[in-house]
Scaffold this motif. Structure first.
Motif, PDB file in Angstrom:
ATOM      1  N   SER A 279       8.660 -27.020  -4.291  1.00 20.36           N
ATOM      2  CA  SER A 279       9.189 -28.361  -4.570  1.00 20.36           C
ATOM      3  C   SER A 279       8.501 -29.044  -5.739  1.00 20.36           C
ATOM      4  N   GLY A 280       7.482 -28.425  -6.318  1.00 19.58           N
ATOM      5  CA  GLY A 280       6.765 -29.088  -7.400  1.00 19.58           C
ATOM      6  C   GLY A 280       6.622 -28.263  -8.658  1.00 19.58           C
ATOM      7  N   GLU A 281       7.580 -27.384  -8.914  1.00 19.65           N
ATOM      8  CA  GLU A 281       7.478 -26.507 -10.086  1.00 19.65           C
ATOM      9  C   GLU A 281       7.460 -27.284 -11.397  1.00 19.65           C
ATOM     10  N   ALA A 282       8.050 -28.483 -11.412  1.00 16.32           N
ATOM     11  CA  ALA A 282       8.131 -29.259 -12.651  1.00 16.32           C
ATOM     12  C   ALA A 282       7.050 -30.331 -12.739  1.00 16.32           C
ATOM     13  N   ARG A 283       6.090 -30.324 -11.826  1.00 14.46           N
ATOM     14  CA  ARG A 283       5.073 -31.384 -11.791  1.00 14.46           C
ATOM     15  C   ARG A 283       3.737 -30.879 -12.359  1.00 14.46           C
ATOM     16  N   LEU A 284       2.631 -31.161 -11.716  1.00 15.41           N
ATOM     17  CA  LEU A 284       1.326 -30.795 -12.261  1.00 15.41           C
ATOM     18  C   LEU A 284       1.267 -29.328 -12.660  1.00 15.41           C
ATOM     19  N   LYS A 285       1.786 -28.472 -11.781  1.00 15.46           N
ATOM     20  CA  LYS A 285       1.703 -27.027 -12.007  1.00 15.46           C
ATOM     21  C   LYS A 285       2.264 -26.623 -13.362  1.00 15.46           C
ATOM     22  N   ALA A 286       3.350 -27.265 -13.787  1.00 14.57           N
ATOM     23  CA  ALA A 286       3.978 -26.922 -15.062  1.00 14.57           C
ATOM     24  C   ALA A 286       3.086 -27.265 -16.248  1.00 14.57           C
ATOM     25  N   GLY A 287       2.224 -28.263 -16.082  1.00 15.85           N
ATOM     26  CA  GLY A 287       1.330 -28.640 -17.168  1.00 15.85           C
ATOM     27  C   GLY A 287      -0.022 -27.960 -17.130  1.00 15.85           C
ATOM     28  N   LEU A 288      -0.419 -27.485 -15.957  1.00 21.82           N
ATOM     29  CA  LEU A 288      -1.742 -26.871 -15.817  1.00 21.82           C
ATOM     30  C   LEU A 288      -1.838 -25.529 -16.529  1.00 21.82           C
ATOM     31  N   GLY A 289      -0.725 -24.835 -16.655  1.00 21.92           N
ATOM     32  CA  GLY A 289      -0.737 -23.537 -17.326  1.00 21.92           C
ATOM     33  C   GLY A 289      -0.958 -22.388 -16.360  1.00 21.92           C
ATOM     34  N   HIS A 290      -0.731 -21.171 -16.848  1.00 17.92           N
ATOM     35  CA  HIS A 290      -0.741 -19.988 -15.992  1.00 17.92           C
ATOM     36  C   HIS A 290      -2.141 -19.582 -15.539  1.00 17.92           C
ATOM     37  N   GLU A 291      -3.170 -20.015 -16.248  1.00 16.57           N
ATOM     38  CA  GLU A 291      -4.525 -19.597 -15.878  1.00 16.57           C
ATOM     39  C   GLU A 291      -5.047 -20.351 -14.654  1.00 16.57           C
ATOM     40  N   ILE A 292      -4.413 -21.455 -14.308  1.00 19.65           N
ATOM     41  CA  ILE A 292      -4.855 -22.269 -13.166  1.00 19.65           C
ATOM     42  C   ILE A 292      -3.987 -21.938 -11.964  1.00 19.65           C
TER      43      ILE A 292
ATOM     44  N   GLY B 281      -3.347 -31.102  -4.556  1.00 21.70           N
ATOM     45  CA  GLY B 281      -3.770 -29.814  -4.036  1.00 21.70           C
ATOM     46  C   GLY B 281      -5.113 -29.392  -4.583  1.00 21.70           C
ATOM     47  N   ILE B 282      -5.360 -28.094  -4.505  1.00 17.95           N
ATOM     48  CA  ILE B 282      -6.622 -27.505  -4.960  1.00 17.95           C
ATOM     49  C   ILE B 282      -6.308 -26.526  -6.081  1.00 17.95           C
ATOM     50  N   ALA B 283      -6.882 -26.790  -7.261  1.00 12.30           N
ATOM     51  CA  ALA B 283      -6.707 -25.937  -8.430  1.00 12.30           C
ATOM     52  C   ALA B 283      -7.916 -25.021  -8.561  1.00 12.30           C
ATOM     53  N   ALA B 284      -7.673 -23.783  -8.954  1.00 13.38           N
ATOM     54  CA  ALA B 284      -8.756 -22.808  -9.096  1.00 13.38           C
ATOM     55  C   ALA B 284      -8.645 -22.103 -10.431  1.00 13.38           C
ATOM     56  N   HIS B 285      -9.812 -21.791 -11.006  1.00 11.17           N
ATOM     57  CA  HIS B 285      -9.878 -21.081 -12.291  1.00 11.17           C
ATOM     58  C   HIS B 285     -11.014 -20.080 -12.222  1.00 11.17           C
ATOM     59  N   GLY B 286     -10.773 -18.875 -12.730  1.00 13.62           N
ATOM     60  CA  GLY B 286     -11.792 -17.846 -12.694  1.00 13.62           C
ATOM     61  C   GLY B 286     -11.692 -16.994 -11.439  1.00 13.62           C
ATOM     62  N   GLU B 287     -12.515 -15.973 -11.364  1.00 13.89           N
ATOM     63  CA  GLU B 287     -12.482 -15.030 -10.254  1.00 13.89           C
ATOM     64  C   GLU B 287     -13.877 -14.813  -9.689  1.00 13.89           C
ATOM     65  N   GLY B 288     -13.916 -14.424  -8.410  1.00 10.10           N
ATOM     66  CA  GLY B 288     -15.183 -14.050  -7.778  1.00 10.10           C
ATOM     67  C   GLY B 288     -16.219 -15.145  -7.849  1.00 10.10           C
ATOM     68  N   SER B 289     -17.452 -14.764  -8.212  1.00 13.16           N
ATOM     69  CA  SER B 289     -18.550 -15.733  -8.265  1.00 13.16           C
ATOM     70  C   SER B 289     -18.382 -16.740  -9.395  1.00 13.16           C
ATOM     71  N   ALA B 290     -17.501 -16.434 -10.356  1.00  7.77           N
ATOM     72  CA  ALA B 290     -17.267 -17.346 -11.481  1.00  7.77           C
ATOM     73  C   ALA B 290     -16.152 -18.341 -11.191  1.00  7.77           C
ATOM     74  N   GLU B 291     -15.540 -18.247 -10.016  1.00  5.41           N
ATOM     75  CA  GLU B 291     -14.430 -19.155  -9.705  1.00  5.41           C
ATOM     76  C   GLU B 291     -14.932 -20.586  -9.538  1.00  5.41           C
ATOM     77  N   ARG B 292     -14.180 -21.523 -10.094  1.00  2.78           N
ATOM     78  CA  ARG B 292     -14.432 -22.947  -9.889  1.00  2.78           C
ATOM     79  C   ARG B 292     -13.154 -23.559  -9.338  1.00  2.78           C
ATOM     80  N   ARG B 293     -13.313 -24.586  -8.497  1.00  4.38           N
ATOM     81  CA  ARG B 293     -12.157 -25.203  -7.847  1.00  4.38           C
ATOM     82  C   ARG B 293     -12.252 -26.722  -7.924  1.00  4.38           C
ATOM     83  N   TRP B 294     -11.091 -27.356  -8.040  1.00  7.86           N
ATOM     84  CA  TRP B 294     -11.011 -28.807  -8.158  1.00  7.86           C
ATOM     85  C   TRP B 294      -9.921 -29.350  -7.242  1.00  7.86           C
TER      86      TRP B 294
END
Length: 350
Positions: free
Chosen positions: A271-284, A301-314
């Motif tokens: 239901s939110g494909e055109a909202r925040l997600k569309a602006g955050l980009g594919h890496e988030i 919601g919760i946004a995440a970037h990176g993998e494993g021990s390098a992952e950060r979340r907001w």
């Protein structure tokens, strides 16, 4: 121009004062938000917090009360999964859909025939991913509003207003037009929803109530919803809703398995494909829930970037108010997502 000058003043203040320093990307993001507000008809509310000890935080009107719309379905999901964890119910438990259970809105449950048997699991997913109102009210009836509100209050730090059923949202909003609307059924509101023009819908409401249109207490749906929003129902501070999301993301609301299950479902939100997600980009990666009502739009919601021990979340909680056109509000949220990315919240752009 006034909004832009205010943002420039704010940016200078943040940079000049250690006590108000905040994140390094804060001034750039504040300037972007001010520009977005100056360009359109929406007011913007935003709360950002990085999960983990010492994570950065940013707020733009996040201490004000905002109508949260269907964001309140997330506490319903948490209560359901917590009860399952405690052994009080199973997601394989079934409920029978009755004609009195239907609520207008999106989702597949309204397409099921009365008498259909649905599992709690079959109600949970569309409630979150497609914002299914009928599924939500069925789950609330099973769980009890009091328990949903108690858990939401505990996890949010008492910053959320009372949550009601989705049918009661309609009854309360239209009840400002005429007290008889508080006795209407879900099928009544489905019929009213099919009338697209506001003035024609008011006439249809009066006809359904058996009263002349002159008996309606307010002149418009805008006035009725403004009165409803002022009640504080299904509303709250964005920083409080952010606290609830942080409790989920940090594993304080549910155990590890249920937390992973909930966030996985939220990544499938359509239901939110055109909202925040569309602006955050594919890496988030974004596990989120949306909310939409008359002149109100949200995405959180919760946004995440990176993998494993390098992952950060907001935690991200964003709402708009004022614009009548939902597509334009979604465009504002999309641009807000872009502003988050470009201002450096998630680190330098690759």
């Amino acid at each position: 121009m006034a909004a832009l000058l205010a943002a420039m003043w704010l940016a200078g203040l943040l940079l000049a004062s250690p006590a108000l320093a905040g994140p390094a990307w804060g001034p750039a993001l504040a300037a972007e938000l001010a520009a977005l507000e100056a360009e359109g008809h929406d007011e913007i509310g935003l709360h950002v917090r990085e999960l983990g000890t010492g994570g950065e935080r940013f707020g733009w009107r996040d201490d004000e009360t905002w109508y949260l719309a269907s964001l309140v379905k997330l506490p319903v999901a948490v209560e359901l999964l917590a009860r399952r964890e405690a052994g009080a119910l199973s997601l394989d438990e079934t409920l029978v859909l009755r004609e009195s259970d239907y609520v207008d809105g999106a989702g597949p449950t309204n397409w099921a025939e009365p008498g259909t048997t649905l599992t709690l699991r079959e109600l949970l997913e569309p409630m979150l991913t497609e914002s299914d109102n009928t599924a939500t009210d069925l789950l609330i009836a099973r769980l009890g509003l009091a328990t949903v509100n108690r858990r939401a209050e505990r996890l949010s730090g008492s910053g959320l207003g009372p949550i009601t059923t989705l049918l009661e949202v309609r009854r309360e909003a239209y009840g400002w037009l005429h007290p008889g609307a508080r006795a209407l059924t879900g099928m009544d509101f489905i019929a009213l929803r099919r009338v697209e023009e506001d003035e024609a819908r008011l006439d249809a409401l009066a006809e359904r109530l058996g009263v002349p249109s002159s008996d309606l207490a307010l002149p418009s749906l805008d006035a009725a919803f403004a009165a409803y929003y002022a009640s504080g129902l299904n509303a709250g501070r964005l920083d409080a809703f952010g606290a609830l999301l942080a409790a989920i993301g940090e594993g304080r609301a549910l155990g590890p398995a249920a937390t992973a299950e909930l966030l996985t479902i939220m990544t499938r939100t359509t239901s939110g494909e055109a909202r925040l997600k569309a602006g955050l980009g594919h890496e988030i990666r974004f596990a989120h829930k949306t909310g939409t009502q008359h002149r109100r739009s949200c995405d959180a919601g919760i946004a995440a970037h990176g993998e494993g021990s390098a992952e950060r979340r907001w935690v991200l909680v964003a709402c708009t108010r004022g614009e009548r056109d939902t597509e334009r509000s979604e465009a504002t949220l999309r641009e807000l997502g872009r502003a988050l990315r470009q201002s450096g919240v998630f680190g330098p752009e690759s």
